[in-house]
Design a protein around this motif. Sequence first.
Motif, PDB file in Angstrom:
ATOM      1  N   GLN A   1      -2.814   3.130  -4.091  1.00 12.09           N
ATOM      2  CA  GLN A   1      -2.060   2.250  -3.226  1.00 12.09           C
ATOM      3  C   GLN A   1      -1.349   2.861  -2.188  1.00 12.09           C
ATOM      4  O   GLN A   1      -1.588   2.299  -0.767  1.00 12.09           O
ATOM      5  N   GLN A   2      -0.784   4.173  -2.213  1.00 10.14           N
ATOM      6  CA  GLN A   2      -0.378   5.051  -1.151  1.00 10.14           C
ATOM      7  C   GLN A   2      -1.194   5.103  -0.228  1.00 10.14           C
ATOM      8  O   GLN A   2      -1.086   5.342   1.206  1.00 10.14           O
TER       9      GLN A   2
ATOM     10  N   THR B   1     -13.780   3.825   5.219  1.00 11.85           N
ATOM     11  CA  THR B   1     -14.227   3.408   3.993  1.00 11.85           C
ATOM     12  C   THR B   1     -13.067   4.142   3.172  1.00 11.85           C
ATOM     13  O   THR B   1     -12.900   5.203   3.093  1.00 11.85           O
ATOM     14  N   PHE B   2     -12.590   3.373   2.206  1.00 16.95           N
ATOM     15  CA  PHE B   2     -11.800   3.666   1.125  1.00 16.95           C
ATOM     16  C   PHE B   2     -12.627   3.638  -0.370  1.00 16.95           C
ATOM     17  O   PHE B   2     -13.084   2.601  -0.687  1.00 16.95           O
TER      18      PHE B   2
ATOM     19  N   VAL C   1       3.588   8.349   9.671  1.00 10.18           N
ATOM     20  CA  VAL C   1       2.385   7.761  10.254  1.00 10.18           C
ATOM     21  C   VAL C   1       1.965   6.376   9.754  1.00 10.18           C
ATOM     22  O   VAL C   1       1.001   5.772  10.390  1.00 10.18           O
ATOM     23  N   LEU C   2       2.564   5.916   8.765  1.00  4.57           N
ATOM     24  CA  LEU C   2       2.384   4.478   8.369  1.00  4.57           C
ATOM     25  C   LEU C   2       3.197   3.564   9.234  1.00  4.57           C
ATOM     26  O   LEU C   2       2.958   2.391   8.709  1.00  4.57           O
ATOM     27  N   ASN C   3       3.684   3.934  10.055  1.00  6.80           N
ATOM     28  CA  ASN C   3       4.436   2.931  10.974  1.00  6.80           C
ATOM     29  C   ASN C   3       3.770   2.881  12.214  1.00  6.80           C
ATOM     30  O   ASN C   3       4.290   2.350  13.272  1.00  6.80           O
ATOM     31  N   LYS C   4       2.476   3.509  12.520  1.00  8.01           N
ATOM     32  CA  LYS C   4       1.630   3.607  13.844  1.00  8.01           C
ATOM     33  C   LYS C   4       0.271   3.285  13.570  1.00  8.01           C
ATOM     34  O   LYS C   4      -0.362   3.963  12.717  1.00  8.01           O
TER      35      LYS C   4
ATOM     36  N   LEU D   1      -3.047   3.695   4.698  1.00 11.58           N
ATOM     37  CA  LEU D   1      -3.785   4.263   5.807  1.00 11.58           C
ATOM     38  C   LEU D   1      -4.659   3.137   6.425  1.00 11.58           C
ATOM     39  O   LEU D   1      -4.931   3.294   7.561  1.00 11.58           O
ATOM     40  N   VAL D   2      -5.594   2.521   5.213  1.00 13.98           N
ATOM     41  CA  VAL D   2      -6.513   1.764   6.041  1.00 13.98           C
ATOM     42  C   VAL D   2      -5.950   0.678   6.870  1.00 13.98           C
ATOM     43  O   VAL D   2      -6.827   0.439   8.034  1.00 13.98           O
ATOM     44  N   ASP D   3      -4.836   0.154   6.703  1.00 15.96           N
ATOM     45  CA  ASP D   3      -4.236  -0.636   7.821  1.00 15.96           C
ATOM     46  C   ASP D   3      -3.888  -0.167   8.878  1.00 15.96           C
ATOM     47  O   ASP D   3      -3.862  -0.897   9.910  1.00 15.96           O
ATOM     48  N   GLN D   4      -3.669   1.231   8.968  1.00 20.00           N
ATOM     49  CA  GLN D   4      -2.951   1.901  10.174  1.00 20.00           C
ATOM     50  C   GLN D   4      -4.127   2.490  10.770  1.00 20.00           C
ATOM     51  O   GLN D   4      -3.980   3.111  12.107  1.00 20.00           O
TER      52      GLN D   4
END
Length: 248
Positions: free
Chosen positions: A200-201, A214-215, A175-178, A205-208
């Motif tokens: 960091q892992q 909110t993180f 899911v980190l590629n979409k 998700l924030v960018d995806q």
Amino acid sequence: MADPFTFARDGGETIAYRRIAGRGPGILWLGGFHSDMSGSKAQALSDWAEKNDRAFLRFDYFGHGESSGDFAAGTISRWRDDALAVLDELTEGPQMLVGSSMGGWISTLLAHARPERVAGMLLIAPAPDFTEDLIWSRMPPEVQAVVQEKGVWNYAEGGYPITRTLLEDGRNNLVLNKILRAKWPVRILHGTADTDVPWQQGFKLVDQIEGDVTFTLVKGADHRISSPTNLKLIEITLEALLKEMDAC
């Protein structure tokens, strides 16, 4: 604790679940890898839901807890499909997806598959794409060779098996590629002392996720995020999300 209910899945396997009736949006708990619905976070949220008249459902994936099946035969696809079946067959209306560790990955897969059923997301130490980024990529070459040749490797002495099938299937569910276009709020909690799934892992998700995200870093919390203070933070975060939903 009362015996769980069960429902049949394909192949004759059964999925165990516990459900509390209440008002919506309902809360759907999605647990972690090799964990079960009797854990402290799931139980604390179940107690909270009962006190606050909220619909709440928790379940065990195939090969986990009180569900049938061999854990070693499980895959991300199988566990995703278990979650989809629970969402489709056992819940009504929009659901607040609360995913812990692998459950954060599964929650994201559900959100991609059933966006119309999602009211919000609370992800706790999420582990998106962990089979690739945190298991396979960390394996020494000699361990990767064992997995390729024998099809399985036991994580630590007496630990649970990591299979080639699990790793290969995980690559089909990344899911980190979409981009997830979330029309609902997403809140992520992650501990600074998490050595199993570094924060960091989860932050990736924030960018995806396109939308209201909110993180929150929880100082000193490990991967479980289950101290009394941590459990209270989870409840407060969930309550704030649900109030936001109620106001809409």
